[in-house]
Design a protein around this motif. Sequence first.
Motif, PDB file in Angstrom:
ATOM      1  N   MET A   1       0.835  -1.198   0.000  1.00 42.40           N
ATOM      2  CA  MET A   1       0.000   0.000   0.000  1.00 42.40           C
ATOM      3  C   MET A   1       0.868   1.245   0.000  1.00 42.40           C
ATOM      4  N   ALA A   2       1.901   1.265   0.858  1.00 38.54           N
ATOM      5  CA  ALA A   2       2.778   2.435   0.938  1.00 38.54           C
ATOM      6  C   ALA A   2       3.552   2.607  -0.367  1.00 38.54           C
ATOM      7  N   ALA A   3       3.945   1.490  -0.989  1.00 34.98           N
ATOM      8  CA  ALA A   3       4.661   1.566  -2.260  1.00 34.98           C
ATOM      9  C   ALA A   3       3.766   2.170  -3.335  1.00 34.98           C
ATOM     10  N   GLU A   4       2.493   1.787  -3.342  1.00 31.98           N
ATOM     11  CA  GLU A   4       1.553   2.316  -4.330  1.00 31.98           C
ATOM     12  C   GLU A   4       1.332   3.809  -4.105  1.00 31.98           C
ATOM     13  N   GLU A   5       1.245   4.233  -2.830  1.00 38.87           N
ATOM     14  CA  GLU A   5       1.104   5.660  -2.541  1.00 38.87           C
ATOM     15  C   GLU A   5       2.344   6.421  -2.982  1.00 38.87           C
ATOM     16  N   GLY A   6       3.522   5.810  -2.786  1.00 43.56           N
ATOM     17  CA  GLY A   6       4.763   6.435  -3.230  1.00 43.56           C
ATOM     18  C   GLY A   6       4.800   6.577  -4.740  1.00 43.56           C
ATOM     19  N   LEU A   7       4.279   5.581  -5.429  1.00 43.89           N
ATOM     20  CA  LEU A   7       4.235   5.649  -6.888  1.00 43.89           C
ATOM     21  C   LEU A   7       3.207   6.688  -7.336  1.00 43.89           C
ATOM     22  N   ASP A   8       2.087   6.797  -6.615  1.00 39.65           N
ATOM     23  CA  ASP A   8       1.107   7.846  -6.924  1.00 39.65           C
ATOM     24  C   ASP A   8       1.772   9.222  -6.832  1.00 39.65           C
ATOM     25  N   HIS A   9       2.558   9.426  -5.768  1.00 42.72           N
ATOM     26  CA  HIS A   9       3.263  10.695  -5.593  1.00 42.72           C
ATOM     27  C   HIS A   9       4.271  10.911  -6.723  1.00 42.72           C
ATOM     28  N   ALA A  10       4.968   9.835  -7.116  1.00 45.74           N
ATOM     29  CA  ALA A  10       5.951   9.939  -8.190  1.00 45.74           C
ATOM     30  C   ALA A  10       5.283  10.313  -9.510  1.00 45.74           C
ATOM     31  N   VAL A  11       4.091   9.767  -9.772  1.00 50.77           N
ATOM     32  CA  VAL A  11       3.370  10.120 -11.001  1.00 50.77           C
ATOM     33  C   VAL A  11       3.015  11.601 -10.988  1.00 50.77           C
ATOM     34  N   GLU A  12       2.551  12.103  -9.847  1.00 50.14           N
ATOM     35  CA  GLU A  12       2.235  13.533  -9.732  1.00 50.14           C
ATOM     36  C   GLU A  12       3.483  14.382  -9.962  1.00 50.14           C
ATOM     37  N   ALA A  13       4.587  13.987  -9.333  1.00 51.64           N
ATOM     38  CA  ALA A  13       5.834  14.739  -9.471  1.00 51.64           C
ATOM     39  C   ALA A  13       6.345  14.671 -10.913  1.00 51.64           C
ATOM     40  N   MET A  14       6.171  13.522 -11.545  1.00 52.31           N
ATOM     41  CA  MET A  14       6.588  13.363 -12.940  1.00 52.31           C
ATOM     42  C   MET A  14       5.815  14.333 -13.828  1.00 52.31           C
TER      43      MET A  14
END
Length: 183
Positions: A1-14
């Motif tokens: 779950m935390a990894a998916e949230e981190g990836l969500d943040h990375a997509v936003e930052a990207m």
Amino acid sequence: MAAEEGLDHAVEAMQAGDEAAFRLVYHHVQPPLLRYLTVLVGPADAEDVASEAWTQAFRDLDRFSGDADGFRGWITTIGRNRALDHLRHSRRRPVSEEPVDELVDLPDEVDVEADTLGRVNSEAVVRLISALPRDQAEAIMLRTVLGFDAPTAARILGKRPGAVRAAAHRGLKQLAKKIVDEP
């Protein structure tokens, strides 16, 4: 779950132009995308098609909105469209019999032995899946390998979720039979 949230943040930052976030998203999304495209176009062309998909995604990134799972579905759809274009185009052009290995001899920094040992099983699985009818192979790759739910896989394929579930089920039954029948 935390990894998916981190990836969500990375997509936003990207989307905001963060290159480090793009590398993180690419690192997470590219391997399963490449396996999926290998089923569609074969191992010789999968990397080229993936590159075309990433190029288009990067060019059209301002049109995307959503989370990491939405991005995975979006880039997979782009990859599938590029793969289908590639297949149509390749039917109309001659192919050289000369292997690329004989044309170019570039050094590679990858530990080939370790990399090869890690890929043997997944390459065998991809070969088995590739031998299935295309609708079944795509359904299995999207649902099982890429981990998309039936509605997302259905959107990518332009089908109903029930049709995707049925194709994946039929394909998995055929794979099980092939595995049992192999010596």
